[in-house]
Write a protein that holds these residues in place. Structure first.
Motif, PDB file in Angstrom:
ATOM      1  N   THR A  74      46.792  93.977  29.682  1.00  0.00           N
ATOM      2  CA  THR A  74      45.869  93.221  30.533  1.00  0.00           C
ATOM      3  C   THR A  74      44.452  93.796  30.494  1.00  0.00           C
ATOM      4  OG1 THR A  74      46.760  94.498  32.338  1.00  0.00           O
ATOM      5  CG2 THR A  74      47.493  92.201  32.179  1.00  0.00           C
ATOM      6  N   SER A  75      44.314  95.075  30.091  1.00  0.00           N
ATOM      7  CA  SER A  75      42.946  95.598  29.974  1.00  0.00           C
ATOM      8  C   SER A  75      42.739  96.286  28.625  1.00  0.00           C
ATOM      9  CB  SER A  75      42.628  96.545  31.127  1.00  0.00           C
ATOM     10  OG  SER A  75      43.644  97.491  31.247  1.00  0.00           O
ATOM     11  N   THR A  76      41.467  96.375  28.228  1.00  0.00           N
ATOM     12  CA  THR A  76      41.124  96.906  26.902  1.00  0.00           C
ATOM     13  C   THR A  76      41.380  98.418  26.832  1.00  0.00           C
ATOM     14  OG1 THR A  76      38.842  97.153  27.645  1.00  0.00           O
ATOM     15  CG2 THR A  76      39.383  95.123  26.472  1.00  0.00           C
ATOM     16  N   GLN A 113      41.994  87.268  28.200  1.00  0.00           N
ATOM     17  CA  GLN A 113      41.474  87.285  29.586  1.00  0.00           C
ATOM     18  C   GLN A 113      40.599  86.060  29.837  1.00  0.00           C
ATOM     19  OE1 GLN A 113      39.261  90.937  29.680  1.00  0.00           O
ATOM     20  NE2 GLN A 113      41.019  92.204  30.268  1.00  0.00           N
TER      21      GLN A 113
END
Ligand code: COA
Length: 266
Positions: free
Chosen positions: A99-101, A213
């Motif tokens: 969900t995040s880089t 995203q």
């Protein structure tokens, strides 16, 4: 454009389009003749363009690759099919992204980054046989983020504040015909990138995470530049489309592999 060590002033021709009702009436050749006339008036005698159709004579032929971000929608609208022994839930799991880089120091490019990005990109593109020669104006025009047009990110060293890496993608939605549920396919297309400190694979994985995203359904790329080094590993599948690259009024005396080309048109 630079071809080996020769820099040639070229026009970029893009967005050729004829209204659906006026297709097959040979308007395209008329428009091409007119744009050629206008370019000649600017004292420019060469041009670069791409097409999905085979015309005389491509500089190189590249293949489309597609990274599924939203498997359910792509399968529902017939963009992709579930392979043998693949179920929808397995496909969803296969294409799931964090969900995040992952890259430290990754942030959105800003106008103030133009000189640093230009320097980085010029240096990176110098390794390809055929590539554009970008200056600050080109980078400002093509790569500064614009909502629903182009997204660009870079890596700034936490220690030296130097810009070390960069990637970008552009937005090109397609209409979905004959679907009750969906009308637009939101596609991102891989644009320019530079990796000097973070591995390219990781940067491109971050590009996929950001595209997901931002609710893109698919992330597309052709096999130019160093793309082959990450396509399979990042679960891109080869598409059935080809993108032919052309130069107008410029002949290369040797055949070019897509990996020798550093040009991506928006
Ligand atoms: C591409 C498009 C403008 C062609 O127009 P058309 O009405 O289908 O074709 P026309 O009758 O006007 O012209 C046919 C000629 O144009 C050529 N042509 C078709 N597509 C072309 C392209 N992308 N670039 C250059 N020439 C092209 C054909 O080869 C043919 O020439 P030939 O008989 O000498 O081989 C039209 O199909 C279109 O608007 N498509 C959607 C947008 C698009 O795909 N644009 C191209 C992006 S690369």
């Amino acid at each position: 454009m630079r071809v080996r060590d020769q820099v040639v002033k070229m026009a970029e021709v893009n967005f050729l389009c004829v209204h659906k009702k006026l297709r097959s009436m040979r308007l395209a050749p008329v428009m091409i003749k007119e744009v050629t006339r206008r370019i000649h008036l600017e004292n420019v005698w060469q041009a670069a363009y791409t097409a999905g159709v085979l015309l005389p004579t491509p500089l190189t032929t590249s293949q489309y690759w597609h990274r599924t971000l939203n498997p359910k929608k792509l399968i529902d609208v017939g963009f992709s099919r579930l392979g043998e022994r693949m179920t929808m839930s397995r496909a969803i799991k296969l294409y799931k992204l964090p969900t995040s880089t992952l890259t430290t120091g990754l942030r959105k490019m800003e106008l103030r980054d133009v000189p640093a990005v230009t320097k980085l990109l010029r240096n990176y593109l110098s390794q390809f046989a055929v590539a554009p020669e970008f200056d600050n104006n080109d980078v400002e025009h093509w790569l500064v983020p614009r909502e629903n047009v182009v997204d660009s990110y870079l890596v700034e060293s936490q220690v030296t504040h130097e810009i070390t890496d960069f990637f970008s993608f552009y937005t090109l939605p397609s209409s979905i015909l004959h679907s009750q549920e969906y009308s637009i396919l939101k596609a991102a297309y891989n644009f320019y990138y530079v990796s000097t400190s973070a591995p390219l694979l990781q940067l491109m994985n971050d590009a996929l995470i950001i595209a997901k995203q931002k609710d893109f359904d698919v992330f597309n790329a052709v096999d130019v530049m160093e793309n082959e080094s990450f396509l399979k590993e990042l679960k891109f599948g080869q598409g059935d489309g080809q993108l032919y690259y052309y130069l107008y009024n410029y002949r290369l005396s040797w055949p070019l592999k897509p990996s020798e080309l550093g040009l991506v048109l928006l």
